[in-house]
Write an enzyme that holds these catalytic residues in place. Structure first.
Site, PDB file in Angstrom:
ATOM      1  N   GLN A   6       0.749  -1.209  -0.008  1.00  0.00           N
ATOM      2  CA  GLN A   6       0.095   0.044   0.173  1.00  0.00           C
ATOM      3  C   GLN A   6       0.750   1.316  -0.061  1.00  0.00           C
ATOM      4  OE1 GLN A   6      -3.030   0.319  -0.458  1.00  0.00           O
ATOM      5  NE2 GLN A   6      -3.934  -1.556  -0.182  1.00  0.00           N
ATOM      6  N   CYS A  40     -10.281  -7.613   1.266  1.00  0.00           N
ATOM      7  CA  CYS A  40     -10.062  -9.052   1.624  1.00  0.00           C
ATOM      8  C   CYS A  40     -11.108  -9.589   2.457  1.00  0.00           C
ATOM      9  CB  CYS A  40      -8.517  -9.039   2.021  1.00  0.00           C
ATOM     10  SG  CYS A  40      -7.333  -8.491   0.894  1.00  0.00           S
TER      11      CYS A  40
END
Length: 382
Positions: free
Chosen positions: A178, A324
């Site tokens: 990220q 997720c």
């Protein structure tokens, strides 16, 4: 459609897609083959590897291509401890890691490894004092994500590296999925990580492409056995089109990082002020000290799914927590770690910006969100 879910995945740049098609059409040979076409494909692969090595400030031989962030993280978590049991069987990570880290270390716990989980404060940041206290002679691996995928907290990587390298023989792994292309992250001797994981589809590259890179030669056991490709650490025919496309996306991300960060920070701060105007109806998980491209907040006494659906009807795409875990009914482990008040636990929403977003997207979100709040919460006195 206004897409504000770039931390889940990004739309590939046209230049990246064009590269992928061109390589598939002209350099489709197996790079391990010794005939001319194979040699050409291998030369292209080497060039892509070198370009990423330059960005990370390491040597070409220490860059391995994988299928994505999960595989890269798993290779670090399983490969390093199992190859270094002579040093010890102690691992340190944090409570807010990606599942590809947490599930892997939990698996190692079942095999007799001791795992310590660092807590985070209300801003999602670890305590360096706790890291100092928990690291020991038997520590073989420390894994700390650079930017949290759910609320954007930035961890003190340089300070952590100093503690780890001065007090142990442990390898320091950083999940940079990220952060790469949004914040500076590279190998910096003892002042940086030993292992870095990167995923292509988070930087407007392709799904199914990733990197695990090392600062130096390391003792590591592979997950995949076979033909011995990628230094023997990642067997299987190397996907040259994915590798070259990833190198293209990585270069574009780093070259535009400074300009993009300024844009994201402006939007981030603007939205923090906007959301604060809703008073106690909104709890901000992200802060202006976190990553500029991620903004998370929660709406009191509303489920995130309801908010997502209401915004989607108005053409706005956001997510609840991480992609997720968003289909699961349980509260995110990150939200639990932040000890969020029960009134806000189910209403967490994440906005994440990408290279294709515009100022108009932010304005449209503000209009749509105001309408949604009036519809779902009644008179909000904004």
């Amino acid at each position: 459609m206004i897409y504000l879910d770039n931390s889940a995945t990004t739309k590939p740049h046209k230049e990246v897609l064009n590269t992928f098609v061109q390589v598939n059409e002209s350099f489709y040979a197996n790079p391990a083959s010794i005939h001319g076409a194979g040699v050409e494909a291998n030369a292209l692969l080497d060039r892509a590897r070198g370009q990423i090595a330059d960005l990370l400030k390491t040597e070409d031989q220490f860059v391995l291509f994988t299928a994505g962030g999960t595989e890269s993280n798993n290779l670090a978590i399983f490969g390093v401890p199992k190859a270094n049991t002579h040093k010890g069987k102690h691992i340190i990570t944090t409570e807010i890691e990606h599942p590809s880290i947490l599930e892997a270390v939990k698996s190692l716990e079942q095999e007799g490894y001791k795992v310590d989980f660092l807590k985070v404060d209300v801003n999602g940041v670890i305590s360096l004092q706790e890291l100092q206290a928990k690291i020991r002679k038997e520590t073989v691996l420390v894994s700390i994500m650079h930017v949290n995928n759910e609320m954007g907290a930035i961890q003190p990587i340089e300070e952590a590296a100093k503690i780890i390298h001065e007090n142990s023989r442990a390898a320091f792994h950083v999940d940079a999925v990220q952060s790469f292309g949004k914040l500076p992250i590279y190998f910096n001797g003892e002042a940086g990580p030993d292992i870095i994981s990167i995923s292509g589809h988070k930087i407007h590259g392709l799904k199914g492409s990733g990197i695990i890179a090392f600062r130096k030669k390391m003792n590591i056991i592979p997950l995949l056995l076979g033909g011995g490709q990628e230094q023997g650490l990642r067997s299987g025919t190397v996907a040259v089109p994915q590798a070259v496309s990833l190198a293209k996306a990585a270069r574009m991300a780093v070259e535009t990082m400074e300009q993009a960060t300024l844009k994201y920070r402006k939007w981030h701060n603007d939205l923090l002020e906007f959301l604060a105007g809703f008073g106690e109806n909104i709890h901000l998980l992200s802060t202006n000290t976190g990553a500029a491209h991620i903004l998370s907040f929660s709406v009191m006494d509303l489920k995130g799914e309801i908010l997502i659906n209401a915004l989607q009807k108005r053409g706005i795409i956001v997510s609840t927590s991480s992609a997720c875990s968003s289909k699961q009914k349980k509260t995110s482990h990150v939200v639990e770690a932040l000890e969020l008040h029960s009134n806000y636990k189910k209403g967490v929403i994440r906005l994440s910006f990408g290279a294709l977003n515009t100022e108009e997207d932010i304005l449209e979100f503000k209009k749509a969100f105001t309408d949604v709040m009036k519809e779902l919460k009644g008179d909000i006195n904004r």
